[in-house]
Motif scaffolding. Structure first.
Motif, mmCIF file in Angstrom:
data_model
loop_
_atom_site.group_PDB
_atom_site.id
_atom_site.type_symbol
_atom_site.label_atom_id
_atom_site.label_comp_id
_atom_site.label_asym_id
_atom_site.label_seq_id
_atom_site.Cartn_x
_atom_site.Cartn_y
_atom_site.Cartn_z
ATOM 1 N N ALA A 80 43.663 47.982 35.764
ATOM 2 C CA ALA A 80 42.430 46.941 35.882
ATOM 3 C C ALA A 80 41.678 46.904 36.943
ATOM 4 O O ALA A 80 40.617 46.375 37.174
ATOM 5 N N GLU A 81 41.959 47.834 37.776
ATOM 6 C CA GLU A 81 41.340 48.096 39.182
ATOM 7 C C GLU A 81 41.342 46.824 40.200
ATOM 8 O O GLU A 81 40.304 46.482 40.688
ATOM 9 N N LEU A 82 42.271 46.095 40.210
ATOM 10 C CA LEU A 82 42.236 44.810 40.979
ATOM 11 C C LEU A 82 42.856 45.134 42.125
ATOM 12 O O LEU A 82 42.825 44.525 43.247
ATOM 13 N N ILE A 83 43.876 46.139 42.110
ATOM 14 C CA ILE A 83 44.539 46.571 43.535
ATOM 15 C C ILE A 83 44.753 48.091 43.473
ATOM 16 O O ILE A 83 44.289 48.882 42.305
ATOM 17 N N ALA A 84 44.978 48.908 44.486
ATOM 18 C CA ALA A 84 45.192 50.130 44.487
ATOM 19 C C ALA A 84 46.291 50.271 44.027
ATOM 20 O O ALA A 84 47.342 49.577 43.799
ATOM 21 N N ALA A 85 46.553 51.704 43.555
ATOM 22 C CA ALA A 85 47.591 52.145 42.632
ATOM 23 C C ALA A 85 48.810 52.346 43.636
ATOM 24 O O ALA A 85 48.842 52.796 44.796
ATOM 25 N N PRO A 86 49.864 51.774 43.119
ATOM 26 C CA PRO A 86 51.330 51.828 43.882
ATOM 27 C C PRO A 86 51.749 52.866 43.943
ATOM 28 O O PRO A 86 51.514 53.958 43.439
#
Length: 133
Positions: A80-86
């Motif tokens: 959802a592009e709320l955080i950077a990909a882990p």
């Protein structure tokens, strides 16, 4: 108090349904939680918009408050592009490749290095031939 954004399982046997909740990290998986943020239904098709739903504003609020998402929830938030990909973690259950697989990896790396060395030597010879002309 350490906060986690995680999945709490619901549903019947072999019919899972998950709530996305903010909970104290010490609380049981399906125990008490602070706030319900959304839901995840893995039985629905991947393109179904009801498969994953969550309140974006509240999710951002809890992230700002220091709540840490679990690995699965972090993937949802990254999509959802709320955080950077882990970052990918090594799976301790899977372990390391066995001896034959490691030999194949080394052989492939050696072949790549040999090809690169041959290309560099050919380029060097071509430069030398141009310089002598």
């Amino acid at each position: 108090m350490a906060l986690k954004i995680r999945l709490a399982r619901g549903g019947a046997k072999k019919r899972p349904y998950y709530r996305i909740v903010v909970a104290d990290s010490r609380a049981a998986r399906d125990g008490g939680f602070i706030e319900r943020l959304g839901s995840f239904n893995p039985l629905l098709a991947k393109d179904n918009e009801q498969r994953l739903t969550f309140n974006t504003e509240r999710m951002q609020y809890w992230l700002q408050q220091g709540a840490q998402p679990t690995d699965r929830v972090a993937k949802f938030l990254a999509s959802a592009e709320l955080i950077a990909a882990p970052a990918q973690k090594n799976n301790p259950i899977q372990g390391k490749p066995k001896a034959k697989a490691q030999e194949r990896i080394r052989a492939a790396q050696a072949a790549e290095e040999a090809a690169a060395a041959a290309a560099a030597k050919a380029a060097e010879e071509a430069n030398a031939a141009e310089a002598s002309e």
